[in-house]
Design a protein around this motif. Structure first.
Motif: not given
Length: 162
Positions: A110-111, A114, A117
């Motif tokens: 997830r990191r 992120e 992005k």
């Protein structure tokens, strides 16, 4: 001429001892179990290892001659603690920490998403293709595989997943 009975020439099989950990693991998973096992053995013999290291410090090939007694003590300690029971308990610890490793993997993934992005927004790059992003999320949500592949006709092949 009589032929000997084939059953009389067969050797009896040893009794099958059930394993405490019957699931097969992949090579990398077995390596993780071995790392836990070796760390446990080293921690139990840390004093003997330190004594040998202290003796060998500053010596090159002469360490084998001068430090033979600390080496013998260290090796006997490690042989004493490197038992199949210890390996089984290392495997059990690996299984116990499985969910923790899965959560850590998801957190890192997830990191990563992120950060990617953020960098795309920062540099004004186009957004990632929706299909690629969807596949990455599906891959992230899949759990760690333990126990091999499922058998049967309905089994999906690896090529079909990607």
């Amino acid at each position: 001429m009589a032929t000997p009975d084939s059953s009389s020439t067969e050797k009896p099989h040893p009794p099958v001892i059930p394993s405490r950990n019957p699931l097969p693991l992949s090579a990398s998973q077995e390596a993780q179990v071995r790392d836990i096992f070796y760390a446990r053995v080293r921690s139990r013999c840390s004093e003997e290892i330190k004594a040998f290291a202290q003796c060998a410090m500053g010596r090159t090939f002469t360490a084998g001659f001068f430090c033979s007694e600390p080496k013998r003590i260290m090796n006997s300690c490690m042989k004493l603690h490197a038992t199949p029971e210890e390996q089984d308990s290392a495997r059990e610890e690996w299984f116990a920490k499985r969910m923790e490793r899965q959560r850590e993997k998801e957190r890192k993934q997830r990191r990563k998403i992120e950060q990617e992005k953020f960098l795309r927004e920062w540099w004004g790059l186009p957004e990632k293709d929706k299909e690629v992003a969807r596949r990455e999320m599906e891959k992230m949500e899949r759990g760690e595989r333990v126990g091999g592949f499922p058998s049967g006709r309905g089994r999906r092949r690896i090529e079909e997943e990607e």
